[in-house]
Write an enzyme that holds these catalytic residues in place. Structure first.
Site, mmCIF file in Angstrom:
data_model
loop_
_atom_site.group_PDB
_atom_site.id
_atom_site.type_symbol
_atom_site.label_atom_id
_atom_site.label_comp_id
_atom_site.label_asym_id
_atom_site.label_seq_id
_atom_site.Cartn_x
_atom_site.Cartn_y
_atom_site.Cartn_z
ATOM 1 N N GLY A 183 -1.682 -6.195 5.238
ATOM 2 C CA GLY A 183 -3.021 -6.611 5.624
ATOM 3 C C GLY A 183 -3.897 -7.065 4.479
ATOM 4 N N HIS A 184 -3.396 -6.995 3.237
ATOM 5 C CA HIS A 184 -4.248 -7.294 2.057
ATOM 6 C C HIS A 184 -3.477 -8.173 1.077
ATOM 7 C CE1 HIS A 184 -6.892 -6.480 -1.444
ATOM 8 N NE2 HIS A 184 -7.783 -6.182 -0.528
ATOM 9 N N PHE A 185 -3.312 -9.284 1.166
ATOM 10 C CA PHE A 185 -3.523 -10.223 2.259
ATOM 11 C C PHE A 185 -2.165 -10.808 2.578
ATOM 12 C CE2 PHE A 185 -7.412 -9.985 -0.235
ATOM 13 C CZ PHE A 185 -8.364 -9.718 0.737
ATOM 14 N N ILE B 262 -2.343 -9.064 -2.570
ATOM 15 C CA ILE B 262 -3.024 -8.537 -3.757
ATOM 16 C C ILE B 262 -3.173 -7.030 -3.563
ATOM 17 C CG2 ILE B 262 -5.163 -8.540 -5.106
ATOM 18 C CD1 ILE B 262 -5.651 -11.402 -3.977
#
Length: 144
Positions: free
Chosen positions: A46-48, A53
């Site tokens: 989810g990041h990203f 990252i």
């Protein structure tokens, strides 16, 4: 210190154990630890997803875990003795570069002072010898 021994000094487990190995430790002085950052880290979902990252707060947590190991070794205690260290404060946190899959995060913590069971550390995270993050950390010993 290999991962088996790291697990003796940290109560964290997957997916929140952010130290893979300790390269050097001088009780009461400093520690150097490693975190191998892979695309398989759950936070990258989810990041990203398109530009993964490592979240800055997890870099802070990784530095805090390294500091925690240094605290435990310095005080000659382990979680199995009924103690944990809690992160109770950060100051001067700075993020200078991104951490991405494939990076090896070198984590450094220096023992500054202890007052009333609260230890102050200065911490730094590096990739390829370049600073990616730094902070001052306060951790408190707690009997559990």
């Amino acid at each position: 210190m290999d991962i088996k021994e790291v697990r003796e000094y940290l109560p964290h487990r997957y997916p929140f154990l952010l130290i893979d190995r300790v390269l050097n430790i001088e009780p009461g002085k400093r520690i150097e630890a490693l975190k191998n950052v892979t695309i398989n880290e759950p936070f990258f979902n989810g990041h990203f997803p398109e530009e993964p990252i490592m979240p800055g707060v997890l870099i802070i947590e990784a530095m805090a875990q390294a500091a925690g190991i240094l605290g435990f070794v310095t005080e000659n205690k382990k979680p199995s003795d009924g103690y944990i260290y809690l992160l109770v404060g950060t100051d001067k946190a700075r993020f200078k570069r991104q951490v991405v899959p494939g990076d090896t995060l070198h984590l450094f913590a220096e023992y500054v002072v202890i007052k009333r069971n609260i230890i102050k550390f200065t911490c730094e995270a590096q990739v390829d010898g370049k600073t990616v993050a730094s902070a001052e950390m306060l951790v408190a010993e707690q009997k559990v």
